[in-house]
Motif scaffolding. Structure first.
Motif, PDB file in Angstrom:
ATOM      1  N   PRO A 176      89.896 -46.007   5.114  1.00 19.19           N
ATOM      2  CA  PRO A 176      89.700 -46.912   4.085  1.00 19.19           C
ATOM      3  C   PRO A 176      89.928 -48.333   3.945  1.00 19.19           C
ATOM      4  CG  PRO A 176      91.430 -45.270   3.464  1.00 19.19           C
ATOM      5  CD  PRO A 176      90.601 -45.174   5.031  1.00 19.19           C
ATOM      6  N   ALA A 177      90.720 -48.822   5.037  1.00 14.03           N
ATOM      7  CA  ALA A 177      91.206 -50.129   5.065  1.00 14.03           C
ATOM      8  C   ALA A 177      90.228 -51.082   5.773  1.00 14.03           C
ATOM      9  CB  ALA A 177      92.525 -50.300   5.677  1.00 14.03           C
ATOM     10  N   VAL A 178      89.283 -50.104   6.236  1.00 15.44           N
ATOM     11  CA  VAL A 178      88.282 -51.254   7.324  1.00 15.44           C
ATOM     12  C   VAL A 178      86.841 -51.017   6.635  1.00 15.44           C
ATOM     13  CG1 VAL A 178      87.303 -51.523   9.617  1.00 15.44           C
ATOM     14  CG2 VAL A 178      90.051 -50.794   9.269  1.00 15.44           C
ATOM     15  N   ALA A 179      86.461 -52.257   6.410  1.00 17.61           N
ATOM     16  CA  ALA A 179      85.065 -52.228   5.916  1.00 17.61           C
ATOM     17  C   ALA A 179      84.248 -51.732   4.908  1.00 17.61           C
ATOM     18  CB  ALA A 179      84.136 -52.243   7.473  1.00 17.61           C
ATOM     19  N   PHE A 180      84.802 -50.774   4.263  1.00 16.88           N
ATOM     20  CA  PHE A 180      84.433 -50.090   3.349  1.00 16.88           C
ATOM     21  C   PHE A 180      85.093 -50.261   1.864  1.00 16.88           C
ATOM     22  CE2 PHE A 180      83.211 -47.739   7.114  1.00 16.88           C
ATOM     23  CZ  PHE A 180      81.858 -47.771   7.072  1.00 16.88           C
ATOM     24  N   HIS A 181      84.502 -50.270   1.002  1.00 18.46           N
ATOM     25  CA  HIS A 181      85.115 -50.201  -0.516  1.00 18.46           C
ATOM     26  C   HIS A 181      84.988 -48.733  -0.848  1.00 18.46           C
ATOM     27  CE1 HIS A 181      85.620 -52.083  -4.411  1.00 18.46           C
ATOM     28  NE2 HIS A 181      86.003 -50.751  -4.627  1.00 18.46           N
ATOM     29  N   GLU A 226      81.428 -49.173 -10.045  1.00 20.45           N
ATOM     30  CA  GLU A 226      80.258 -48.895  -9.618  1.00 20.45           C
ATOM     31  C   GLU A 226      79.306 -50.108  -8.805  1.00 20.45           C
ATOM     32  OE1 GLU A 226      77.080 -49.089 -12.754  1.00 20.45           O
ATOM     33  OE2 GLU A 226      78.928 -48.901 -14.096  1.00 20.45           O
ATOM     34  N   ASP A 227      79.580 -51.345  -9.022  1.00 19.91           N
ATOM     35  CA  ASP A 227      79.026 -52.286  -8.421  1.00 19.91           C
ATOM     36  C   ASP A 227      79.198 -52.648  -6.838  1.00 19.91           C
ATOM     37  OD1 ASP A 227      77.615 -53.057 -10.683  1.00 19.91           O
ATOM     38  OD2 ASP A 227      79.130 -54.473 -11.469  1.00 19.91           O
ATOM     39  N   ALA A 228      80.574 -52.117  -6.528  1.00 21.24           N
ATOM     40  CA  ALA A 228      81.072 -52.047  -5.176  1.00 21.24           C
ATOM     41  C   ALA A 228      81.110 -51.001  -4.361  1.00 21.24           C
ATOM     42  CB  ALA A 228      82.354 -53.136  -5.186  1.00 21.24           C
ATOM     43  N   LEU A 229      81.408 -49.984  -4.986  1.00 17.92           N
ATOM     44  CA  LEU A 229      81.834 -48.610  -4.276  1.00 17.92           C
ATOM     45  C   LEU A 229      80.868 -48.257  -3.268  1.00 17.92           C
ATOM     46  CD1 LEU A 229      84.198 -46.599  -4.447  1.00 17.92           C
ATOM     47  CD2 LEU A 229      82.953 -45.128  -6.007  1.00 17.92           C
ATOM     48  N   ARG A 237      74.330 -44.230 -10.986  1.00 15.10           N
ATOM     49  CA  ARG A 237      74.697 -45.565 -11.138  1.00 15.10           C
ATOM     50  C   ARG A 237      75.344 -46.170  -9.946  1.00 15.10           C
ATOM     51  NH1 ARG A 237      77.351 -45.416 -16.938  1.00 15.10           N
ATOM     52  NH2 ARG A 237      77.956 -47.407 -16.421  1.00 15.10           N
ATOM     53  N   LEU A 238      76.120 -45.513  -9.082  1.00 15.63           N
ATOM     54  CA  LEU A 238      76.363 -45.875  -7.719  1.00 15.63           C
ATOM     55  C   LEU A 238      75.559 -46.612  -6.496  1.00 15.63           C
ATOM     56  CD1 LEU A 238      79.263 -43.442  -7.640  1.00 15.63           C
ATOM     57  CD2 LEU A 238      79.611 -45.559  -8.596  1.00 15.63           C
ATOM     58  N   GLU A 239      75.053 -47.727  -7.021  1.00 14.06           N
ATOM     59  CA  GLU A 239      73.813 -48.153  -6.356  1.00 14.06           C
ATOM     60  C   GLU A 239      74.118 -48.655  -4.890  1.00 14.06           C
ATOM     61  OE1 GLU A 239      71.723 -51.174  -8.589  1.00 14.06           O
ATOM     62  OE2 GLU A 239      71.250 -49.558 -10.080  1.00 14.06           O
ATOM     63  N   ARG A 240      75.536 -48.893  -4.643  1.00 15.37           N
ATOM     64  CA  ARG A 240      75.859 -49.367  -3.372  1.00 15.37           C
ATOM     65  C   ARG A 240      76.588 -48.077  -2.270  1.00 15.37           C
ATOM     66  NH1 ARG A 240      78.828 -54.656  -2.618  1.00 15.37           N
ATOM     67  NH2 ARG A 240      78.377 -54.036  -0.548  1.00 15.37           N
ATOM     68  N   LEU A 241      76.685 -46.944  -3.100  1.00 14.17           N
ATOM     69  CA  LEU A 241      77.162 -45.886  -2.381  1.00 14.17           C
ATOM     70  C   LEU A 241      76.546 -45.241  -1.278  1.00 14.17           C
ATOM     71  CD1 LEU A 241      79.711 -44.073  -2.985  1.00 14.17           C
ATOM     72  CD2 LEU A 241      78.241 -42.316  -3.951  1.00 14.17           C
ATOM     73  N   SER A 242      77.154 -45.066  -0.082  1.00 15.69           N
ATOM     74  CA  SER A 242      76.788 -44.632   1.292  1.00 15.69           C
ATOM     75  C   SER A 242      77.277 -43.573   1.594  1.00 15.69           C
ATOM     76  CB  SER A 242      76.902 -45.927   2.144  1.00 15.69           C
ATOM     77  OG  SER A 242      78.362 -45.907   2.717  1.00 15.69           O
ATOM     78  N   THR A 243      78.406 -43.226   1.064  1.00 12.61           N
ATOM     79  CA  THR A 243      78.979 -41.733   1.724  1.00 12.61           C
ATOM     80  C   THR A 243      79.586 -40.982   0.562  1.00 12.61           C
ATOM     81  OG1 THR A 243      79.639 -42.713   3.626  1.00 12.61           O
ATOM     82  CG2 THR A 243      80.663 -40.880   3.087  1.00 12.61           C
ATOM     83  N   LEU A 244      79.272 -39.761   0.449  1.00  8.15           N
ATOM     84  CA  LEU A 244      79.737 -38.740  -0.703  1.00  8.15           C
ATOM     85  C   LEU A 244      80.309 -37.822   0.098  1.00  8.15           C
ATOM     86  CD1 LEU A 244      79.820 -38.084  -3.703  1.00  8.15           C
ATOM     87  CD2 LEU A 244      77.687 -37.041  -3.308  1.00  8.15           C
ATOM     88  N   ILE A 245      81.635 -37.450  -0.371  1.00  8.73           N
ATOM     89  CA  ILE A 245      82.346 -36.509   0.414  1.00  8.73           C
ATOM     90  C   ILE A 245      83.005 -35.467  -0.734  1.00  8.73           C
ATOM     91  CG2 ILE A 245      84.782 -35.968   1.869  1.00  8.73           C
ATOM     92  CD1 ILE A 245      84.636 -38.989   2.583  1.00  8.73           C
ATOM     93  N   LEU A 246      82.458 -34.311  -0.545  1.00  6.00           N
ATOM     94  CA  LEU A 246      82.788 -32.997  -1.617  1.00  6.00           C
ATOM     95  C   LEU A 246      83.181 -31.934  -0.715  1.00  6.00           C
ATOM     96  CD1 LEU A 246      79.447 -33.277  -3.511  1.00  6.00           C
ATOM     97  CD2 LEU A 246      81.514 -34.309  -4.138  1.00  6.00           C
ATOM     98  N   ASP A 247      84.043 -32.290   0.365  1.00  4.16           N
ATOM     99  CA  ASP A 247      84.557 -30.999   1.032  1.00  4.16           C
ATOM    100  C   ASP A 247      85.586 -30.336   0.327  1.00  4.16           C
ATOM    101  OD1 ASP A 247      83.017 -32.053   3.223  1.00  4.16           O
ATOM    102  OD2 ASP A 247      84.922 -32.960   4.014  1.00  4.16           O
ATOM    103  N   SER A 248      85.650 -29.017   0.674  1.00  5.76           N
ATOM    104  CA  SER A 248      86.744 -28.091   0.081  1.00  5.76           C
ATOM    105  C   SER A 248      86.743 -27.983  -1.475  1.00  5.76           C
ATOM    106  CB  SER A 248      88.088 -28.286   0.717  1.00  5.76           C
ATOM    107  OG  SER A 248      88.080 -28.034   2.087  1.00  5.76           O
ATOM    108  N   ASN A 249      85.478 -27.715  -2.050  1.00  8.56           N
ATOM    109  CA  ASN A 249      85.510 -27.572  -3.494  1.00  8.56           C
ATOM    110  C   ASN A 249      84.909 -26.374  -3.802  1.00  8.56           C
ATOM    111  OD1 ASN A 249      86.296 -29.925  -5.287  1.00  8.56           O
ATOM    112  ND2 ASN A 249      85.486 -30.993  -3.619  1.00  8.56           N
TER     113      ASN A 249
END
Length: 199
Positions: A8-13, A34-37, A59-71
């Motif tokens: 999370p410290a490299v290149a991604f919001h 929502e404008d940067a995530l 509304r998360l128009e910049r979202l590239s990765t969605l992680i939903l593991d172990s739910n």
């Protein structure tokens, strides 16, 4: 390689709510960014379908990765249309109807390149007692239905897999079952009524 793990410290919001015992999605906190995530991690919580109100994630128009593991998500989970998302990780949930789930992914994430759904009943592998034949058939089905995939689970999609997938399954259009092109036999993979139906 775990394609759902990024620094999370490299290149991604990046915004993570992992391991917080959540039973609903903390939209108030999420939508302040929502404008940067770009990466949202909701893994290792108690989220499930009745509490999934995903419309706001659209509304998360910049979202590239969605992680939903172990739910606790099932095959009936519904997503908003999210054309910016290229990676969906939903490992170790309660997905047991592969055609239903894959159709939802294909329709709602048109730019998807990486899908990881290991350790779900609908994704047979050595993780959950599936045979090699079941695992290969699962991969062929998913690849045939989502041609844009470059990585499925922890393995790159090879060109020979794409060719075989196209030979084996038709791309479903509006239905819930990819049909085999060979009409000589009919059976349910793994003998489960919610599994892929082969013709």
């Amino acid at each position: 390689m775990d394609h759902c793990s990024r620094n999370p410290a490299v290149a991604f919001h990046w915004l993570s709510f992992a391991y917080q015992g959540l039973t609903d999605i903390p939209y108030d906190a999420i939508l302040t960014q929502e404008d940067a995530l770009e990466v949202l991690d909701l893994s290792y919580n108690l989220l499930d379908d009745p509490y999934w109100n995903p419309a706001l994630l659209g509304r998360l128009e910049r979202l590239s990765t969605l992680i939903l593991d172990s739910n606790r998500y099932t095959s009936h989970v519904k997503f908003p249309y999210m054309p910016s998302v290229t990676t969906v990780c939903i490992n170790k949930n309660r997905i047991n109807n592969l055609p239903l789930f894959v159709e939802e992914i294909r329709r709602k994430f048109p730019s998807i390149r990486i899908l990881s759904m290991m350790n779900n009943e609908a994704a047979p592998s050595y993780f959950n007692g599936g045979s090699l034949a079941q695992h290969i058939d699962y991969r062929q089905y998913v690849i045939s239905q989502i041609p844009s995939l470059e990585i499925l689970d922890d393995t790159e999609v090879l060109e020979e897999e794409r060719v075989q997938a196209r030979r084996t399954y038709r791309l479903q259009r509006g239905g819930l079952s990819g049909r085999k092109k060979d009409d000589s036999s009919r059976k349910h993979i793994q003998g489960r009524p919610n599994s892929i139906r082969r013709q």
